[in-house]
Design a protein around this motif. Structure first.
Motif, PDB file in Angstrom:
ATOM      1  N   SER A 164       1.958   8.277   6.854  1.00 39.21           N
ATOM      2  CA  SER A 164       1.214   7.011   6.918  1.00 39.21           C
ATOM      3  C   SER A 164       0.167   6.866   5.808  1.00 39.21           C
ATOM      4  CB  SER A 164       0.526   6.859   8.285  1.00 39.21           C
ATOM      5  OG  SER A 164       1.492   6.873   9.297  1.00 39.21           O
ATOM      6  N   CYS A 165       0.542   7.277   4.599  1.00 39.10           N
ATOM      7  CA  CYS A 165      -0.415   7.187   3.477  1.00 39.10           C
ATOM      8  C   CYS A 165      -0.571   5.754   2.987  1.00 39.10           C
ATOM      9  CB  CYS A 165       0.033   8.089   2.330  1.00 39.10           C
ATOM     10  SG  CYS A 165       1.535   7.498   1.505  1.00 39.10           S
ATOM     11  N   GLY A 166       0.410   4.883   3.300  1.00 40.37           N
ATOM     12  CA  GLY A 166       0.302   3.473   2.917  1.00 40.37           C
ATOM     13  C   GLY A 166       0.745   3.158   1.496  1.00 40.37           C
ATOM     14  N   LEU A 167       1.178   4.173   0.754  1.00 39.20           N
ATOM     15  CA  LEU A 167       1.568   3.932  -0.647  1.00 39.20           C
ATOM     16  C   LEU A 167       2.720   2.929  -0.738  1.00 39.20           C
ATOM     17  CD1 LEU A 167       1.152   4.646  -3.626  1.00 39.20           C
ATOM     18  CD2 LEU A 167       2.792   6.516  -3.325  1.00 39.20           C
ATOM     19  N   CYS A 168       3.703   3.080   0.120  1.00 35.55           N
ATOM     20  CA  CYS A 168       4.852   2.153   0.066  1.00 35.55           C
ATOM     21  C   CYS A 168       4.418   0.741   0.428  1.00 35.55           C
ATOM     22  CB  CYS A 168       5.980   2.641   0.963  1.00 35.55           C
ATOM     23  SG  CYS A 168       5.519   2.829   2.692  1.00 35.55           S
ATOM     24  N   VAL A 169       3.497   0.610   1.364  1.00 40.56           N
ATOM     25  CA  VAL A 169       3.012  -0.714   1.771  1.00 40.56           C
ATOM     26  C   VAL A 169       2.353  -1.395   0.578  1.00 40.56           C
ATOM     27  CG1 VAL A 169       1.475  -1.967   3.343  1.00 40.56           C
ATOM     28  CG2 VAL A 169       2.635   0.121   4.124  1.00 40.56           C
ATOM     29  N   ILE A 225       9.050   6.293  -4.594  1.00 39.37           N
ATOM     30  CA  ILE A 225       7.639   6.692  -4.735  1.00 39.37           C
ATOM     31  C   ILE A 225       7.081   7.449  -3.546  1.00 39.37           C
ATOM     32  CG2 ILE A 225       7.040   4.779  -6.303  1.00 39.37           C
ATOM     33  CD1 ILE A 225       5.610   3.511  -3.873  1.00 39.37           C
ATOM     34  N   CYS A 226       7.773   7.462  -2.418  1.00 42.63           N
ATOM     35  CA  CYS A 226       7.208   8.135  -1.233  1.00 42.63           C
ATOM     36  C   CYS A 226       6.941   9.613  -1.559  1.00 42.63           C
ATOM     37  CB  CYS A 226       8.175   8.022  -0.060  1.00 42.63           C
ATOM     38  SG  CYS A 226       7.582   8.949   1.373  1.00 42.63           S
ATOM     39  N   PRO A 227       5.703  10.077  -1.416  1.00 48.65           N
ATOM     40  CA  PRO A 227       5.371  11.442  -1.846  1.00 48.65           C
ATOM     41  C   PRO A 227       5.979  12.532  -0.981  1.00 48.65           C
ATOM     42  CG  PRO A 227       3.446  10.367  -0.866  1.00 48.65           C
ATOM     43  CD  PRO A 227       4.513   9.328  -0.947  1.00 48.65           C
TER      44      PRO A 227
HETATM   45  S1  SF4 Z   1       4.875   6.267   1.116  1.00 50.00           S
HETATM   46 FE1  SF4 Z   1       6.075   7.609   2.469  1.00 50.00          FE
HETATM   47  S2  SF4 Z   1       4.541   8.804   3.567  1.00 50.00           S
HETATM   48 FE2  SF4 Z   1       3.444   7.080   2.648  1.00 50.00          FE
HETATM   49  S3  SF4 Z   1       3.443   5.504   4.275  1.00 50.00           S
HETATM   50 FE3  SF4 Z   1       5.240   5.118   2.993  1.00 50.00          FE
HETATM   51  S4  SF4 Z   1       6.935   6.222   4.031  1.00 50.00           S
HETATM   52 FE4  SF4 Z   1       5.015   7.033   4.858  1.00 50.00          FE
END
Ligand code: SF4
Ligand SMILES: Cc1cc2nc3c(=O)[nH]c(=O)nc-3n(C[C@H](O)[C@H](O)[C@H](O)COP(=O)(O)O)c2cc1C
Ligand code: SF4
Length: 255
Positions: free
Chosen positions: A189-194, A222-224
């Motif tokens: 739930s880092c929010g990067l994709c959002v 990009i998801c880490p």
């Molecule tokens: S980038 Fe990956 S880890 Fe971060 S919120 Fe999105 S799915 Fe989850």
């Protein structure tokens, strides 16, 4: 010349790499006394409505977009529409995944011309395909060197651009693909994709994906922690078939 502007949409980074290499070539060719011109990158990937900008004949512009189904991606092509030229010299480039670019380069050249830019050349460039395992290392160092060399030569051209391949009317385009990314238990739930989704299609829960998703796979790349995925049999089967079909290497084309 005052400045070189590289304006692009690039969900998975191929167009960005190609266009910035071309901008470097232009900047080197048009600089004075061995000093290259300044390059400004204008990245509209996460900008649904970029602020209007206007360029003069003393500037140099480059436009870049990926190819979706042989056209520019219909859902995002208007992100370059608020940039206007006044006879501003310009190069256009599309990145495609080793299948074909059909009418996309012509469409981008037409768009630039309609917005007041003087198109001096174009490039159709190979990048890793979004789906499957197709040309996964491209654009590579040789591709980028070729982009630099072409742009340096094209920036100094006098007169009209050579003919760019494609047909008018353009073939039917698409908004995006049919695959919707999934999210595994590994998500932190880092929010990067959002924050990074070009369409703001991922909800605050980091999982729910709206219908306007492009299937661009930016979130997957990009998801880490590798939580975003397309790990379903229908995609795996398609990816395997597509990878086999497109395994023969295509070369970049410069006009
Ligand atoms: S980038 Fe990956 S880890 Fe971060 S919120 Fe999105 S799915 Fe989850
Ligand atoms: C929905 C969709 C449609 C695509 N259609 C094509 C195509 O028609 N031809 C092709 O060679 N590659 C196609 N691709 C692959 C991209 O054009 C290619 O991976 C491109 O380099 C992506 O650029 P980017 O990294 O700047 O986003 C498509 C990709 C997506 C997501
Ligand atoms: S949710 Fe869809 S549009 Fe957004 S980054 Fe992921 S694949 Fe691209």
């Amino acid at each position: 010349m005052s400045k070189v502007y590289a304006m692009f949409f690039s969900a998975t980074g191929n167009t960005k790499k190609n266009l910035l290499a071309m901008a470097e070539g232009v900047a080197a060719a048009l600089g004075a006394g061995g000093a290259p011109l300044e390059v400004e990158a204008v990245d509209v990937t996460c900008e649904p409505a970029p602020a209007p900008r206007e360029f003069g004949p003393e500037d140099f512009a480059l436009f870049g977009m990926p190819v979706y189904a042989g056209r520019l991606p219909l859902a995002v092509k208007d992100r370059l529409a608020s940039f206007k030229g006044r006879g501003t010299p310009c190069l256009v480039a599309v990145s495609y995944g080793n299948r074909h670019y059909e009418d996309a380069l012509l469409e981008l050249a037409d768009m630039a011309a309609a917005q007041g830019f003087a198109v001096k050349g174009g490039a159709a460039l190979i990048g890793r395909h979004t789906y499957g395992e197709i040309q996964v290392t491209r654009p590579d160092a040789d591709d980028l060197a070729a982009c630099r060399a072409f742009a340096a030569e094209a920036a100094l051209r006098e007169g009209a651009a050579p003919a760019i391949p494609g047909n008018r009317p353009y073939r039917d385009g698409i908004m995006g693909g049919r695959f919707r990314p999934l999210t595994s238990e590994a998500c932190v739930s880092c929010g990067l994709c959002v924050r990074s989704c070009p369409m703001q299609a991922i909800a605050e829960d980091c999982r729910t994906v709206a219908g306007n998703c492009l299937s661009c796979f930016r979130c997957i790349r990009i998801c880490p922690v590798g939580a975003k995925n397309m790990d379903v049999p229908a995609y795996r089967d398609f990816a395997a078939m597509f990878s086999e079909k497109l395994k023969e290497r295509r070369e970049n084309e410069f006009f």
